[in-house]
Design a protein around this motif. Structure first.
Motif, PDB file in Angstrom:
ATOM      1  N   ASP A   1       0.608  -1.282   0.053  1.00 23.37           N
ATOM      2  CA  ASP A   1       0.081   0.126   0.064  1.00 23.37           C
ATOM      3  C   ASP A   1       0.744   1.822  -0.382  1.00 23.37           C
ATOM      4  O   ASP A   1       0.105   2.367   0.163  1.00 23.37           O
ATOM      5  CB  ASP A   1      -1.444  -0.428   1.313  1.00 23.37           C
ATOM      6  N   GLY A   2       2.239   1.192   0.102  1.00 18.84           N
ATOM      7  CA  GLY A   2       2.591   1.942   0.117  1.00 18.84           C
ATOM      8  C   GLY A   2       2.926   3.205  -1.692  1.00 18.84           C
ATOM      9  O   GLY A   2       2.405   2.125  -2.034  1.00 18.84           O
ATOM     10  N   VAL A   3       2.769   4.256  -1.935  1.00 18.29           N
ATOM     11  CA  VAL A   3       2.820   4.875  -2.875  1.00 18.29           C
ATOM     12  C   VAL A   3       4.248   5.645  -3.183  1.00 18.29           C
ATOM     13  O   VAL A   3       5.983   6.004  -2.800  1.00 18.29           O
ATOM     14  CB  VAL A   3       2.647   6.272  -2.032  1.00 18.29           C
ATOM     15  N   ILE A   4       4.870   5.323  -4.704  1.00 19.11           N
ATOM     16  CA  ILE A   4       5.832   5.677  -5.119  1.00 19.11           C
ATOM     17  C   ILE A   4       5.377   6.594  -6.092  1.00 19.11           C
ATOM     18  O   ILE A   4       4.754   7.271  -6.893  1.00 19.11           O
ATOM     19  CB  ILE A   4       5.897   3.871  -6.297  1.00 19.11           C
ATOM     20  N   VAL A   5       6.273   7.550  -5.952  1.00 21.85           N
ATOM     21  CA  VAL A   5       6.888   8.953  -6.590  1.00 21.85           C
ATOM     22  C   VAL A   5       7.254   8.732  -8.080  1.00 21.85           C
ATOM     23  O   VAL A   5       8.116   7.760  -8.351  1.00 21.85           O
ATOM     24  CB  VAL A   5       7.628   9.346  -5.973  1.00 21.85           C
ATOM     25  N   LYS A   6       6.439   9.016  -9.165  1.00 24.18           N
ATOM     26  CA  LYS A   6       6.878   8.634 -10.718  1.00 24.18           C
ATOM     27  C   LYS A   6       7.868  10.392 -11.211  1.00 24.18           C
ATOM     28  O   LYS A   6       8.951  10.028 -11.911  1.00 24.18           O
ATOM     29  CB  LYS A   6       5.588   8.655 -11.425  1.00 24.18           C
ATOM     30  N   SER A   7       7.188  11.079 -10.975  1.00 26.70           N
ATOM     31  CA  SER A   7       8.544  12.044 -10.295  1.00 26.70           C
ATOM     32  C   SER A   7       8.506  13.908  -9.685  1.00 26.70           C
ATOM     33  O   SER A   7       7.514  13.617  -9.061  1.00 26.70           O
ATOM     34  CB  SER A   7       8.134  12.970 -12.474  1.00 26.70           C
ATOM     35  N   GLY A   8       9.189  14.430  -9.774  1.00 26.11           N
ATOM     36  CA  GLY A   8       8.995  15.017  -8.825  1.00 26.11           C
ATOM     37  C   GLY A   8       9.739  16.715  -9.815  1.00 26.11           C
ATOM     38  O   GLY A   8      10.943  16.903 -10.872  1.00 26.11           O
ATOM     39  N   ASN A   9       9.862  18.026  -9.526  1.00 26.99           N
ATOM     40  CA  ASN A   9      10.081  18.754 -10.689  1.00 26.99           C
ATOM     41  C   ASN A   9      10.302  20.093  -9.442  1.00 26.99           C
ATOM     42  O   ASN A   9       9.282  20.460  -8.885  1.00 26.99           O
ATOM     43  CB  ASN A   9       9.047  19.612 -11.593  1.00 26.99           C
ATOM     44  N   PHE A  10      11.315  21.337  -9.396  1.00 19.80           N
ATOM     45  CA  PHE A  10      11.316  22.180  -9.103  1.00 19.80           C
ATOM     46  C   PHE A  10      11.555  23.017  -9.788  1.00 19.80           C
ATOM     47  O   PHE A  10      11.432  23.395 -10.432  1.00 19.80           O
ATOM     48  CB  PHE A  10      13.185  22.334  -8.370  1.00 19.80           C
ATOM     49  N   GLN A  11      11.031  24.465  -9.576  1.00 21.60           N
ATOM     50  CA  GLN A  11      10.535  25.999 -10.182  1.00 21.60           C
ATOM     51  C   GLN A  11      11.197  26.780  -9.484  1.00 21.60           C
ATOM     52  O   GLN A  11      10.770  27.419  -8.713  1.00 21.60           O
ATOM     53  CB  GLN A  11       9.848  26.222 -11.072  1.00 21.60           C
ATOM     54  N   ARG A  12      11.596  27.779  -9.715  1.00 22.72           N
ATOM     55  CA  ARG A  12      11.908  29.398  -8.718  1.00 22.72           C
ATOM     56  C   ARG A  12      10.713  29.850  -9.716  1.00 22.72           C
ATOM     57  O   ARG A  12      11.119  30.439 -10.895  1.00 22.72           O
ATOM     58  CB  ARG A  12      13.345  29.626  -9.308  1.00 22.72           C
ATOM     59  N   LEU A  13       9.608  30.876  -9.557  1.00 22.89           N
ATOM     60  CA  LEU A  13       8.642  31.127  -9.900  1.00 22.89           C
ATOM     61  C   LEU A  13       9.262  32.432  -9.046  1.00 22.89           C
ATOM     62  O   LEU A  13       7.388  33.898  -9.509  1.00 22.89           O
ATOM     63  CB  LEU A  13       7.338  30.763  -9.616  1.00 22.89           C
ATOM     64  N   VAL A  14       9.673  33.294  -8.803  1.00 22.28           N
ATOM     65  CA  VAL A  14       9.854  35.161  -8.540  1.00 22.28           C
ATOM     66  C   VAL A  14       9.698  36.084  -9.293  1.00 22.28           C
ATOM     67  O   VAL A  14       9.644  35.479 -10.760  1.00 22.28           O
ATOM     68  CB  VAL A  14      10.506  35.334  -8.143  1.00 22.28           C
ATOM     69  N   GLY A  15       8.376  36.590  -9.350  1.00 12.89           N
ATOM     70  CA  GLY A  15       8.134  37.338 -10.420  1.00 12.89           C
ATOM     71  C   GLY A  15       6.873  37.022 -11.243  1.00 12.89           C
ATOM     72  O   GLY A  15       5.974  37.321 -12.304  1.00 12.89           O
ATOM     73  N   ARG A  16       6.537  35.646 -10.906  1.00 12.35           N
ATOM     74  CA  ARG A  16       5.295  34.736 -12.539  1.00 12.35           C
ATOM     75  C   ARG A  16       4.946  33.689 -10.995  1.00 12.35           C
ATOM     76  O   ARG A  16       4.646  32.892 -11.300  1.00 12.35           O
ATOM     77  CB  ARG A  16       6.226  33.950 -13.058  1.00 12.35           C
ATOM     78  N   GLU A  17       3.992  34.332 -10.361  1.00 11.15           N
ATOM     79  CA  GLU A  17       3.199  33.829  -9.539  1.00 11.15           C
ATOM     80  C   GLU A  17       2.297  33.438  -9.843  1.00 11.15           C
ATOM     81  O   GLU A  17       0.745  32.670  -9.501  1.00 11.15           O
ATOM     82  CB  GLU A  17       2.864  34.899  -8.149  1.00 11.15           C
ATOM     83  N   ASP A  18       1.758  34.010 -11.362  1.00 12.86           N
ATOM     84  CA  ASP A  18       0.846  33.384 -12.231  1.00 12.86           C
ATOM     85  C   ASP A  18       0.365  31.992 -12.387  1.00 12.86           C
ATOM     86  O   ASP A  18      -0.733  31.099 -12.346  1.00 12.86           O
ATOM     87  CB  ASP A  18       0.416  34.210 -13.046  1.00 12.86           C
ATOM     88  N   LYS A  19       2.219  31.695 -12.400  1.00 13.07           N
ATOM     89  CA  LYS A  19       2.351  30.459 -12.381  1.00 13.07           C
ATOM     90  C   LYS A  19       1.997  29.521 -11.720  1.00 13.07           C
ATOM     91  O   LYS A  19       1.581  27.616 -11.382  1.00 13.07           O
ATOM     92  CB  LYS A  19       3.685  29.830 -13.391  1.00 13.07           C
ATOM     93  N   ILE A  20       2.367  29.931 -10.429  1.00 15.21           N
ATOM     94  CA  ILE A  20       1.945  29.301  -9.230  1.00 15.21           C
ATOM     95  C   ILE A  20       0.974  28.688  -8.476  1.00 15.21           C
ATOM     96  O   ILE A  20      -0.084  27.884  -8.795  1.00 15.21           O
ATOM     97  CB  ILE A  20       2.620  29.731  -7.503  1.00 15.21           C
ATOM     98  N   LEU A  21      -0.216  29.094  -9.240  1.00 11.30           N
ATOM     99  CA  LEU A  21      -1.875  29.411  -9.722  1.00 11.30           C
ATOM    100  C   LEU A  21      -2.215  28.129 -10.123  1.00 11.30           C
ATOM    101  O   LEU A  21      -3.299  27.846 -10.162  1.00 11.30           O
ATOM    102  CB  LEU A  21      -2.649  31.142  -9.623  1.00 11.30           C
ATOM    103  N   LEU A  22      -1.570  28.720 -11.857  1.00 10.48           N
ATOM    104  CA  LEU A  22      -2.411  27.716 -12.672  1.00 10.48           C
ATOM    105  C   LEU A  22      -1.721  26.083 -12.043  1.00 10.48           C
ATOM    106  O   LEU A  22      -2.681  25.424 -12.184  1.00 10.48           O
ATOM    107  CB  LEU A  22      -0.766  27.921 -13.820  1.00 10.48           C
ATOM    108  N   LEU A  23      -0.441  26.122 -11.659  1.00 13.04           N
ATOM    109  CA  LEU A  23      -0.260  24.448 -10.645  1.00 13.04           C
ATOM    110  C   LEU A  23      -1.315  24.197  -9.925  1.00 13.04           C
ATOM    111  O   LEU A  23      -1.248  23.064  -9.692  1.00 13.04           O
ATOM    112  CB  LEU A  23       1.073  25.171  -9.825  1.00 13.04           C
ATOM    113  N   LEU A  24      -1.649  25.237  -9.024  1.00 12.80           N
ATOM    114  CA  LEU A  24      -2.497  25.121  -8.112  1.00 12.80           C
ATOM    115  C   LEU A  24      -4.074  24.487  -8.661  1.00 12.80           C
ATOM    116  O   LEU A  24      -4.556  23.735  -7.664  1.00 12.80           O
ATOM    117  CB  LEU A  24      -2.701  26.335  -6.866  1.00 12.80           C
ATOM    118  N   ASN A  25      -4.441  24.684  -9.364  1.00  9.20           N
ATOM    119  CA  ASN A  25      -5.425  24.032 -10.278  1.00  9.20           C
ATOM    120  C   ASN A  25      -5.441  23.129 -11.234  1.00  9.20           C
ATOM    121  O   ASN A  25      -6.577  22.217 -10.967  1.00  9.20           O
ATOM    122  CB  ASN A  25      -5.472  25.210 -11.900  1.00  9.20           C
ATOM    123  N   THR A  26      -4.615  22.420 -10.358  1.00  7.34           N
ATOM    124  CA  THR A  26      -3.765  20.903 -10.683  1.00  7.34           C
ATOM    125  C   THR A  26      -3.491  20.084  -9.192  1.00  7.34           C
ATOM    126  O   THR A  26      -4.216  18.891  -9.855  1.00  7.34           O
ATOM    127  CB  THR A  26      -2.526  21.209 -11.517  1.00  7.34           C
TER     128      THR A  26
END
Length: 248
Positions: free
Chosen positions: A140-165
């Protein structure tokens, strides 16, 4: 100094002396929902209960695990599993247990090793660093398929788009958070990264758009464990290190 802080070992230098300001009207004009809250998304709660890291500097493990829990729930449409923060603290060798770490490196370790992240019931939270235990019968363990790191200073609209997912993990400056009694943080929060949390949503419908942020200091903190931070000014360094994850 808050006992919880100075426990984040970020994956790269994030401090930026430049001021970043995006007018609130910009966010209200975006073609996205005015409010997203993964605690009640389409009448489903994709967020597990608030935890308490106590004196363990393991915020990075809490932040990463919380987002993996949410991603599994989003994938299956079922209530989120309560996964083991303690396993990440003890076993994620890219980090230093209760002495510090980084949510992206925790996700990366899980992806690289393909170690199934077990349940909290099988590997309970102790809020101390200990030797890594091998969990048998971990179907019943969960396996991570992928991870992604982003620096979004000045582009917080992209954080909002991510939060819709999905919810996301972020690194922050929580130096002044001991003084938080409620409301929306709009001032006096710098970018000296020393803590990690999970953003579970946002609200851009009012005069002050804000993130809905889940902390790991127990339910007595802030709004039953949550706090609100203004969108658009990289307050508390919230856009410096944004981590997303997918699961199998």
């Amino acid at each position: 100094m808050n006992q919880y802080l100075s426990d984040l070992k970020v994956s790269r230098k994030t401090k930026d002396e430049n001021q970043h300001h995006t007018p609130s009207n910009f966010f209200r004009r975006l073609d996205i929902p005015k409010r997203v809250d993964w605690r009640n998304f389409s009448n489903i709660n994709f967020v597990t209960p608030v935890k308490n890291q106590k004196k363990c500097g393991g915020c990075w493990a809490f932040s990463a695990t919380e987002t993996i829990e949410s991603m599994k729930a989003i994938q299956t449409g079922l209530p989120p599993p309560r996964l083991s923060v303690q396993e990440v603290i003890d076993c994620a060798t890219y980090n230093d247990g209760c002495s510090g770490g980084d949510p992206y490196r925790a996700v990366k370790w899980l992806k690289d090793t393909q170690s199934p992240l077990t349940t909290e019931k099988k590997y309970p939270l102790t809020d101390t660093s200990d030797s890594c235990r091998i969990i048998v019968n971990n179907s019943d363990g969960v396996i991570v398929k992928s991870g992604n790191f982003q620096r979004l200073v000045g582009r917080e609209d992209k954080i909002l788009l991510l939060l819709n997912t999905s919810p996301v993990s972020v690194a922050v400056d929580a130096t002044t958070w001991n003084n938080y009694l409620g409301g929306i943080i709009q001032y006096h929060c710098e970018t000296h990264i020393n803590h990690a949390v999970q953003i579970v949503g946002y609200d851009i419908s009012g005069d002050v758009p804000y993130y809905i942020v889940r902390n790991s200091w127990g339910t007595d903190y802030g709004h039953k464990g949550y706090l609100y931070i203004k969108i658009g000014e990289n307050l508390c360094g919230i856009a410096e290190e944004v981590t997303t994850v997918t699961v199998q």
